[in-house]
Design a protein around this motif. Structure first.
Motif, PDB file in Angstrom:
ATOM      1  N   TYR A 199       1.149  -1.241   0.036  1.00  0.00           N
ATOM      2  CA  TYR A 199       0.340   0.021  -0.250  1.00  0.00           C
ATOM      3  C   TYR A 199       0.790   1.328   0.387  1.00  0.00           C
ATOM      4  N   GLU A 200       2.135   1.230   0.685  1.00  0.00           N
ATOM      5  CA  GLU A 200       2.565   2.041   0.930  1.00  0.00           C
ATOM      6  C   GLU A 200       3.264   2.924  -1.030  1.00  0.00           C
ATOM      7  N   PHE A 201       4.117   1.427  -1.605  1.00  0.00           N
ATOM      8  CA  PHE A 201       4.250   1.479  -2.940  1.00  0.00           C
ATOM      9  C   PHE A 201       3.331   2.072  -3.733  1.00  0.00           C
ATOM     10  N   LEU A 202       2.068   1.629  -3.466  1.00  0.00           N
ATOM     11  CA  LEU A 202       0.751   2.100  -4.619  1.00  0.00           C
ATOM     12  C   LEU A 202       0.564   3.905  -4.425  1.00  0.00           C
ATOM     13  N   ALA A 203       0.462   3.801  -3.029  1.00  0.00           N
ATOM     14  CA  ALA A 203       0.572   5.354  -2.911  1.00  0.00           C
ATOM     15  C   ALA A 203       1.855   6.410  -3.606  1.00  0.00           C
ATOM     16  N   ARG A 204       3.479   5.667  -2.986  1.00  0.00           N
ATOM     17  CA  ARG A 204       4.301   6.402  -4.305  1.00  0.00           C
ATOM     18  C   ARG A 204       3.700   6.511  -5.674  1.00  0.00           C
ATOM     19  N   VAL A 205       3.230   5.861  -6.289  1.00  0.00           N
ATOM     20  CA  VAL A 205       3.140   5.053  -7.805  1.00  0.00           C
ATOM     21  C   VAL A 205       1.699   6.596  -8.027  1.00  0.00           C
ATOM     22  N   CYS A 206       1.326   6.567  -7.480  1.00  0.00           N
ATOM     23  CA  CYS A 206       0.274   7.458  -7.478  1.00  0.00           C
ATOM     24  C   CYS A 206       0.370   9.125  -7.331  1.00  0.00           C
ATOM     25  N   ALA A 207       1.622   9.316  -6.262  1.00  0.00           N
ATOM     26  CA  ALA A 207       2.565  10.731  -5.844  1.00  0.00           C
ATOM     27  C   ALA A 207       2.379  10.854  -7.376  1.00  0.00           C
ATOM     28  N   ARG A 208       3.600   9.800  -8.263  1.00  0.00           N
ATOM     29  CA  ARG A 208       3.611   9.564  -8.586  1.00  0.00           C
ATOM     30  C   ARG A 208       3.490  10.254 -10.503  1.00  0.00           C
ATOM     31  N   HIS A 209       2.088   9.236 -10.565  1.00  0.00           N
ATOM     32  CA  HIS A 209       1.145  10.002 -11.568  1.00  0.00           C
ATOM     33  C   HIS A 209       0.122  10.874 -11.575  1.00  0.00           C
ATOM     34  N   GLU A 210      -0.319  11.500 -10.135  1.00  0.00           N
ATOM     35  CA  GLU A 210      -0.821  12.149  -9.926  1.00  0.00           C
ATOM     36  C   GLU A 210      -2.927  11.231 -10.015  1.00  0.00           C
ATOM     37  N   ALA A 211      -2.614  10.192  -9.964  1.00  0.00           N
ATOM     38  CA  ALA A 211      -3.292   9.646  -9.966  1.00  0.00           C
ATOM     39  C   ALA A 211      -4.310   9.634  -8.253  1.00  0.00           C
ATOM     40  N   GLN A 212      -5.626   9.662  -8.638  1.00  0.00           N
ATOM     41  CA  GLN A 212      -6.576   9.940  -7.387  1.00  0.00           C
ATOM     42  C   GLN A 212      -7.580   8.859  -7.316  1.00  0.00           C
ATOM     43  N   VAL A 213      -7.010   7.170  -7.642  1.00  0.00           N
ATOM     44  CA  VAL A 213      -7.629   6.034  -7.797  1.00  0.00           C
ATOM     45  C   VAL A 213      -6.521   4.916  -8.227  1.00  0.00           C
ATOM     46  N   VAL A 214      -6.145   3.934  -6.916  1.00  0.00           N
ATOM     47  CA  VAL A 214      -5.352   2.711  -7.257  1.00  0.00           C
ATOM     48  C   VAL A 214      -6.660   1.316  -7.158  1.00  0.00           C
ATOM     49  N   LEU A 215      -6.742   0.617  -8.111  1.00  0.00           N
ATOM     50  CA  LEU A 215      -7.899  -0.173  -8.169  1.00  0.00           C
ATOM     51  C   LEU A 215      -6.737  -1.278  -8.198  1.00  0.00           C
ATOM     52  N   THR A 216      -7.433  -2.200  -6.988  1.00  0.00           N
ATOM     53  CA  THR A 216      -7.152  -3.543  -6.591  1.00  0.00           C
ATOM     54  C   THR A 216      -8.207  -5.220  -6.878  1.00  0.00           C
ATOM     55  N   ALA A 217      -7.542  -6.257  -7.074  1.00  0.00           N
ATOM     56  CA  ALA A 217      -8.293  -6.936  -7.634  1.00  0.00           C
ATOM     57  C   ALA A 217      -8.918  -8.001  -6.953  1.00  0.00           C
ATOM     58  N   HIS A 218      -9.549  -7.161  -5.551  1.00  0.00           N
ATOM     59  CA  HIS A 218     -10.083  -8.534  -4.681  1.00  0.00           C
ATOM     60  C   HIS A 218     -11.341  -8.971  -5.242  1.00  0.00           C
ATOM     61  N   THR A 219     -11.498  -9.932  -4.840  1.00  0.00           N
ATOM     62  CA  THR A 219     -12.422 -10.995  -5.166  1.00  0.00           C
ATOM     63  C   THR A 219     -13.305 -11.619  -4.454  1.00  0.00           C
ATOM     64  N   MET A 220     -14.955 -11.719  -4.706  1.00  0.00           N
ATOM     65  CA  MET A 220     -15.824 -12.258  -3.361  1.00  0.00           C
ATOM     66  C   MET A 220     -15.121 -12.882  -3.262  1.00  0.00           C
ATOM     67  N   ASP A 221     -14.360 -13.879  -3.265  1.00  0.00           N
ATOM     68  CA  ASP A 221     -13.842 -14.694  -2.394  1.00  0.00           C
ATOM     69  C   ASP A 221     -12.675 -14.567  -1.587  1.00  0.00           C
ATOM     70  N   ASP A 222     -12.012 -13.338  -1.821  1.00  0.00           N
ATOM     71  CA  ASP A 222     -11.556 -12.642  -1.050  1.00  0.00           C
ATOM     72  C   ASP A 222     -12.267 -11.903   0.223  1.00  0.00           C
ATOM     73  N   GLN A 223     -13.328 -11.616  -0.444  1.00  0.00           N
ATOM     74  CA  GLN A 223     -14.205 -11.216   0.735  1.00  0.00           C
ATOM     75  C   GLN A 223     -14.525 -11.776   1.751  1.00  0.00           C
ATOM     76  N   ALA A 224     -15.492 -13.201   1.211  1.00  0.00           N
ATOM     77  CA  ALA A 224     -15.586 -14.404   1.911  1.00  0.00           C
ATOM     78  C   ALA A 224     -14.949 -15.188   3.143  1.00  0.00           C
ATOM     79  N   GLU A 225     -13.491 -14.608   2.427  1.00  0.00           N
ATOM     80  CA  GLU A 225     -12.014 -15.642   3.371  1.00  0.00           C
ATOM     81  C   GLU A 225     -12.027 -14.303   4.429  1.00  0.00           C
ATOM     82  N   THR A 226     -11.189 -13.473   3.985  1.00  0.00           N
ATOM     83  CA  THR A 226     -11.641 -12.250   5.294  1.00  0.00           C
ATOM     84  C   THR A 226     -13.062 -12.102   5.826  1.00  0.00           C
ATOM     85  N   VAL A 227     -14.582 -12.597   5.706  1.00  0.00           N
ATOM     86  CA  VAL A 227     -15.087 -12.812   6.587  1.00  0.00           C
ATOM     87  C   VAL A 227     -14.863 -14.004   7.861  1.00  0.00           C
ATOM     88  N   LEU A 228     -14.195 -15.107   6.963  1.00  0.00           N
ATOM     89  CA  LEU A 228     -13.822 -15.914   7.450  1.00  0.00           C
ATOM     90  C   LEU A 228     -13.011 -16.228   8.136  1.00  0.00           C
TER      91      LEU A 228
END
Lengths: 371, 371
Positions: free
Chosen positions: A134-163
Motif C-alpha cells: 500500500y505504501e508503494f501504491l501511494a508513491r505510484v499515485c503521487a508520481r502519476h497524480e492518480a486519484q484512484v488505485v484499483l486492486t483486484a480483490h474478488t468476492m472469494d477474498d471477501q468471503a475469506e476475510t469474513v471467515l
C-alpha cells in the motif's frame, strides 16, 4: 459489434445506459460496478495493482477491453511490487512488465525488503507485505497524480476475510470485511477501489483470462497452509460451498449488511462520544474525560463503539487494541469497588475519577503515578 | 461443604455473593448465569425441557445440585416431548420419566404426531419438531402456572446456529443467533430461558453427567447428516476448531455483539417507521402508507429494517419474507420508471403511488387491480 446488436443499441430509449454490445460478460459487469461505485469515467490516470495472478490480470484485461470498446477512457498505470519473498518473484515482475508493455500502459515497479522467516509469523508477514504494497501504491499515485488505485480483490477474498474474522469473534466492523471503496490511507486521497469485490468469483477471473488467451502467474504462497488465509481458502470455504453452493455470495451479502449497520452505529457512537465529552466537569483536571453517567445510560452497542473511537483518538491508532481492553474500560463504568483503572497495550491506561473516564498516556507528567 | 470453606464463606464481606463452596464448577457457572439473567430465585415452578441428551440431563442435574445445596429453591417440572420419529423414542420418554421420578420432580410428557418422510424435507422436519415442542412446553407451563421454561441449548448450539445462518447470508438479526432469554411465544409470558447458552460447551455437559455418574441418551438423529445442522456440527465446526481452538467462543461473542447492534438498530428503525407513517398525505386513499421521501433519506441499514417491521406488521408475520422481497420493495423507493409494484410471497404486494409506499393485501377490494 454485430450489425444486429448495433441496431438494438441504436434503438435503445433515451435514458437507458448505452447497451454494451460486443463486450464480454466480465467486462460488462466490471463496467456496471464501475458506474455504481462512481469511479472516474474519463481521462484520469488510474493505478492498477497487478501481481500477475489471475485476479489482477483479469482486471487489467477487462479495463483494456472497456477502453478499446470506447466505454472507459481512463489511463491505467500498471504497478507491481516485488515482495522479494520467493525465488520466482523477479520473473513475475518481468512478466507483468511485459504484459504492461504489450498493452501500451505505463509500468511501475519496486522491490520490497521483506524477508520470509526474518522474525515474522506467517500472518504477520502477510500483514507486513500488505503494508509495503500500500505504501508503494501511494508513491505510484503521487508520481502519476492518480486519484484512484484499483486492486483486484474478488468476492472469494471477501468471503475469506469474513471467515478469518469470524474465527476471531469479530463484531460488525470486522465481519463487514473489505470496503469496495475507501481511502488508501486514512484522511487523504487517493482512493482505493476494488471493482471486482462485490460480484466476481475467483474462478471467473481465471475463466476470463483463458477466454482472452492470456496467461497468468501462480503464486506458490497461495498454496502455503501456514497462512491462515490459505487454510480458509483451501479447506474451510470449499466445505461451506459443499453445504451451500452460493455460500460465497452469502458471506458477501452478510458483509454488506453488516457494513451498513456499522456505518449507522458508528455515526451514533460519535454523537454519544461528543455528548459524554461535553458534559462539563468542575475540576479542570477532569476535563477532556468522558462522563460515566452518560456512557452508562447508552446501549452497549453504542457505548463500546464510542469508547473505541475515543481510545483510537487518544492513542493515535487502533494498534493492539483488543476487545478485552474495551471490556476492561467498560467495566470501569459499573465498578463500584475495586479496579478503577484499565490497562491498555503499550502502557497507557484509563482511570475512573469522580464520575469521569480519563485517558492517561504511558508517561505520567507528575511521575510516580504509574505503578 | 468443608469446615474450611464454610469459614471462608462466613468471612466474606457484606455485599459479596455468598461463596458457592462445595458446588461443582458446572453448577457454579449455572448459578452465576442464573443471576445474570435474573431468573426466578425461589419457590417458583420452572419447566425444564429434557430430551434425555447430555445437555438437558446436565441442566436438570445442575439445578438439582443447586437445590440440594440450598442455592436455588425453584421447583423443576420435567417436560419431555416424544416426537415419535424414532423406534427408540418411547424408551427415551420412559428413561426421562424415571430420571424425574428419582429426582422427585413432576413429569409431563406428550407424544407428537410428526412423521419422518411424510412430505417433510429434513430441515423442515426439524422446524416442525421445534414448533411442536414449543407448543407442548407452553401447555405444560399453563398447567403448572410456570413463568419460565428452560432449554439446555449450549454455546455449541449457538455456534451452529450462527454458521447455519451465515451460510444463508443473514444480517445482524440472523447472526445474532438465539437469545439467552426471550418470550416463548410472541407477546406473552412464559419466558424461554437458555441458561447454558452463553458459557457451556457441549463437552462440558457430557463431562458433568459423567462426573455425577448419571447416564444420558443418544439421539441418532444427531448423527444424520441429511440435517444441515448435523453437517455443520460434525464437519464445519470441527474444522473451524482445528484453525482456532476457541472458535466456538468466538462465534458466541460475535452473536452477542450483533444482537446488541440489532437491538439499537431496530429501535431506531421503529422511530423511522413512525416518522415515515406520520408524514400525512392529502389523499385519504394514500393514508397508512409510508413516505417515500423520508425512507429515501434514511441510511440503508435503518430503512431496510423499517420496511421489514412494516411488512411483518401488515402481513402478520415474517413467514416466507426473504431478503429478495425487501430489496424489491426498497427498489420502489428509487425507481423513476418501470416497476411500481413489488410482489410479496402469498400474493400481497407493495405499490408506490404519489410519493407513498402502500401495502396491498392479497385480495384487492375493487377487483381487477391485481393482474
Amino acid at each position: 459489434m454485430s450489425a444486429v446488436l448495433k441496431k438494438r443499441a441504436r434503438g435503445a430509449r433515451a435514458g437507458d445506459y448505452e447497451r454494451p454490445a460486443g463486450l464480454s460478460r466480465f467486462a460488462r459487469r466490471l463496467l456496471a460496478e464501475w458506474k455504481r461505485l462512481e469511479l472516474p469515467a474519463s481521462g484520469a490516470p488510474v493505478v492498477v495493482a497487478v501481481s500477475g495472478g489471475a485476479d489482477s490480470v483479469a482486471l487489467l484485461l477487462a479495463l483494456d477491453e472497456l477502453r478499446r470498446a470506447g466505454r472507459l477512457s481512463v489511463s491505467p498505470v500498471v504497478a507491481h511490487l516485488d515482495h522479494g519473498l520467493r525465488a520466482s518473484s523477479s520473473e513475475d515482475a518481468a512478466w507483468v512488465a511485459e504484459l504492461a508493455r504489450r498493452s501500451g500502459y505505463e509500468f511501475e515497479q519496486e522491490r520490497a525488503r521483506l524477508k520470509a522467516g526474518a522474525g515474522y509469523a506467517p500472518d504477520n508477514l502477510e500483514q507486513a507485505a500488505r503494508q509495503a504494497r500500500y505504501e508503494f501504491l501511494a508513491r505510484v499515485c503521487a508520481r502519476h497524480e492518480a486519484q484512484v488505485v484499483l486492486t483486484a480483490h474478488t468476492m472469494d477474498d471477501q468471503a475469506e476475510t469474513v471467515l478469518l474474522r469470524l474465527l476471531r469473534g469479530s463484531g460488525a466492523e470486522g465481519l463487514g470485511g473489505m470496503e469496495p471503496v475507501r481511502l488508501l490511507s486514512e484522511g487523504a486521497a487517493p482512493l482505493l477501489a476494488r471493482p471486482l469485490l462485490n460480484w466476481a468469483r475467483r474462478a471467473e477471473t481465471v475463466e476470463y483470462c483463458r477466454g482472452r488467451e492470456v496467461e497468468f502467474r501462480r503464486d506458490e504462497m497461495n498454496e502455503d497452509e501456514s497462512f491462515a488465509r490459505v487454510r480458509v481458502r483451501k479447506r474451510l470455504l470449499p466445505l461451506m460451498l459443499e453445504f451451500n453452493a452460493r455460500a460465497v455470495e452469502g458471506l458477501m451479502r452478510t458483509s454488506q449488511l453488516l457494513r451498513e449497520d456499522a456505518r449507522v452505529l458508528n455515526r451514533l457512537a460519535k454523537n454519544l462520544l461528543e455528548e459524554a465529552r461535553e458534559e462539563t466537569s468542575a475540576s479542570k483536571d477532569l476535563q477532556g474525560g468522558l462522563s460515566v453517567q452518560i456512557l452508562k445510560g447508552a446501549p452497549e452497542g453504542l457505548r463500546r463503539r464510542a469508547l473505541r473511537l475515543w481510545l483510537v483518538e487518544a492513542r493515535g491508532s487502533l494498534r493492539r487494541l483488543e476487545m478485552v481492553h474495551l471490556l476492561a474500560v467498560e467495566r470501569l463504568l459499573s465498578g463500584e469497588r475495586g479496579g478503577r483503572r484499565a490497562e491498555l497495550p503499550g502502557g497507557a491506561y484509563v482511570e475512573r475519577r469522580r464520575g469521569r473516564l480519563l485517558f492517561r498516556a504511558k508517561r505520567v507528567e507528575n511521575g510516580g503515578a504509574h505503578d
